[in-house]
Design a protein around this motif. Structure first.
Motif, PDB file in Angstrom:
ATOM      1  N   ALA A  26       0.745  -0.903  -0.033  1.00  0.00           N
ATOM      2  CA  ALA A  26      -0.509  -0.505   0.407  1.00  0.00           C
ATOM      3  C   ALA A  26       0.204   1.517  -0.141  1.00  0.00           C
ATOM      4  O   ALA A  26       0.864   2.339  -0.377  1.00  0.00           O
ATOM      5  CB  ALA A  26      -0.550  -0.385   1.167  1.00  0.00           C
ATOM      6  N   ARG A  27       1.631   1.038   1.025  1.00  0.00           N
ATOM      7  CA  ARG A  27       2.631   1.965   0.792  1.00  0.00           C
ATOM      8  C   ARG A  27       3.884   2.406  -0.610  1.00  0.00           C
ATOM      9  O   ARG A  27       3.866   3.292  -1.586  1.00  0.00           O
ATOM     10  CB  ARG A  27       3.587   1.970   1.632  1.00  0.00           C
TER      11      ARG A  27
ATOM     12  N   LEU B 194      -5.354  18.323  -6.462  1.00  0.00           N
ATOM     13  CA  LEU B 194      -4.073  18.108  -6.937  1.00  0.00           C
ATOM     14  C   LEU B 194      -3.594  18.193  -5.361  1.00  0.00           C
ATOM     15  O   LEU B 194      -2.210  17.554  -5.742  1.00  0.00           O
ATOM     16  CB  LEU B 194      -3.447  18.419  -8.629  1.00  0.00           C
ATOM     17  N   THR B 195      -2.865  19.409  -4.866  1.00  0.00           N
ATOM     18  CA  THR B 195      -2.764  19.197  -3.462  1.00  0.00           C
ATOM     19  C   THR B 195      -2.953  18.760  -2.737  1.00  0.00           C
ATOM     20  O   THR B 195      -2.137  18.478  -2.547  1.00  0.00           O
ATOM     21  CB  THR B 195      -2.201  21.280  -3.763  1.00  0.00           C
ATOM     22  N   PHE B 196      -3.920  18.563  -2.409  1.00  0.00           N
ATOM     23  CA  PHE B 196      -4.066  17.432  -1.420  1.00  0.00           C
ATOM     24  C   PHE B 196      -3.965  16.132  -1.820  1.00  0.00           C
ATOM     25  O   PHE B 196      -3.470  15.447  -0.896  1.00  0.00           O
ATOM     26  CB  PHE B 196      -6.047  17.204  -1.429  1.00  0.00           C
ATOM     27  N   VAL B 197      -3.842  15.079  -2.678  1.00  0.00           N
ATOM     28  CA  VAL B 197      -3.310  14.488  -3.323  1.00  0.00           C
ATOM     29  C   VAL B 197      -2.158  14.188  -2.822  1.00  0.00           C
ATOM     30  O   VAL B 197      -1.785  13.681  -2.384  1.00  0.00           O
ATOM     31  CB  VAL B 197      -3.722  14.181  -5.155  1.00  0.00           C
ATOM     32  N   LEU B 198      -1.562  15.042  -3.524  1.00  0.00           N
ATOM     33  CA  LEU B 198       0.162  14.703  -3.044  1.00  0.00           C
ATOM     34  C   LEU B 198       0.227  14.659  -1.743  1.00  0.00           C
ATOM     35  O   LEU B 198       1.213  14.158  -1.502  1.00  0.00           O
ATOM     36  CB  LEU B 198       1.135  15.687  -3.714  1.00  0.00           C
TER      37      LEU B 198
ATOM     38  N   LEU C 162       1.761   6.590  -7.038  1.00  0.00           N
ATOM     39  CA  LEU C 162       0.071   8.089  -7.085  1.00  0.00           C
ATOM     40  C   LEU C 162       1.118   8.821  -7.737  1.00  0.00           C
ATOM     41  O   LEU C 162       1.170  10.020  -8.133  1.00  0.00           O
ATOM     42  CB  LEU C 162      -1.016   7.564  -6.212  1.00  0.00           C
ATOM     43  N   ARG C 163       1.884   9.425  -6.035  1.00  0.00           N
ATOM     44  CA  ARG C 163       2.282  10.720  -6.006  1.00  0.00           C
ATOM     45  C   ARG C 163       3.122  11.393  -7.072  1.00  0.00           C
ATOM     46  O   ARG C 163       3.594  12.026  -7.536  1.00  0.00           O
ATOM     47  CB  ARG C 163       3.062  10.742  -4.334  1.00  0.00           C
ATOM     48  N   ASN C 164       3.927   9.757  -7.788  1.00  0.00           N
ATOM     49  CA  ASN C 164       5.478  10.366  -8.809  1.00  0.00           C
ATOM     50  C   ASN C 164       4.494  10.562 -10.314  1.00  0.00           C
ATOM     51  O   ASN C 164       4.882  11.329 -10.461  1.00  0.00           O
ATOM     52  CB  ASN C 164       5.494   9.525  -8.536  1.00  0.00           C
TER      53      ASN C 164
END
Length: 242
Positions: free
Chosen positions: A169-170, A192-196, A176-178
């Motif tokens: 999961a990590r 998108l800022t929230f996703v990061l 996803l962040r990349n």
């Protein structure tokens, strides 16, 4: 020409740090200025400078390389980088007390190298395979009850599966962040800022949850484990929700 070939070979073989004069009875070492005046290739000089830096770091007990398995050339100061701090270049968190490639809180360093046989409970170090407790005499002819061995094996499998799940999961959160970060023109929108930010929190939370499994497996203190399990359950609940 002889010096050039000799030094080039030593640099290519990563043996230049302790390089001495080719004459066997002469122990003089060529200086950096001398080597740079002999070698004309910028590529070889670059390798020489890396070798010097690598040798310097290995000689200093308070310096170490970042242990990020993906590769990072950052040098870390052990005394100046407290527990929980990360590499300023790649954000990887290293452990300075053992050879495990990353910080493993809340599991201790001994947890990361202490293995236990599911059949006879024999403890050993997975790095050197030597007995963890030298008082254990019978390594192979164990008379432990099958039911107890089966319980130990099931317990290990349960914790191992949970630990593996959190590591996967990590990796998903990191991937996803990349992918989001690689967007060439990042729209300045809150989503998108929230996703990061969420992915960074997920990476940290999954890491703690994974090593909590290691800590819980080896911890025998029932009273403290009740608290740990409650905190772990709460963290996992919020992590899954995020």
């Amino acid at each position: 020409p002889c010096w050039s070939e000799y030094l080039t070979t030593r640099i290519e073989q990563n043996m230049v740090v302790n390089c001495t004069c080719p004459i066997s009875e002469c122990r003089a070492q060529p200086t950096t200025a001398f080597i740079c005046s002999i070698i004309s290739s910028e590529e070889i000089i670059a390798k020489y400078e890396k070798a010097l830096l690598r040798g310097y770091v290995e000689c200093c007990s308070n310096l170490t390389w970042c242990t990020n398995p993906q590769g990072c050339d950052q040098i870390l100061l052990k005394d100046g980088l407290g527990y929980g701090a990360s590499c300023s270049k790649c954000s990887w968190i290293s452990c300075f007390n053992c050879n495990f490639p990353e910080a493993h809180y809340p599991a201790s360093c001994s947890h990361m190298s202490h293995m236990t046989c599911a059949k006879c409970n024999h403890g050993f170090c997975w790095r050197c395979l030597k007995p963890w407790r030298p008082t254990h005499k019978d390594y192979y002819n164990c008379s432990a009850m099958v039911s107890k061995a089966a319980w130990q094996e099931k317990r290990f499998q349960d914790y191992n599966e949970r630990c593996t799940f959190h590591h996967h999961a990590r990796e998903f959160a990191t991937s996803l962040r990349n992918r989001v970060s690689s967007i060439s023109e990042m729209p300045k929108i809150r989503t998108l800022t929230f996703v990061l930010d969420a992915c960074k929190v997920l990476e940290q939370a999954r890491k703690v949850l994974a090593y909590s499994c290691v800590y819980s497996y080896y911890n025998q203190d029932t009273e403290s484990m009740d608290i740990v399990e409650q905190q772990t359950e709460s963290l996992e609940l919020h992590t899954n929700a995020l």
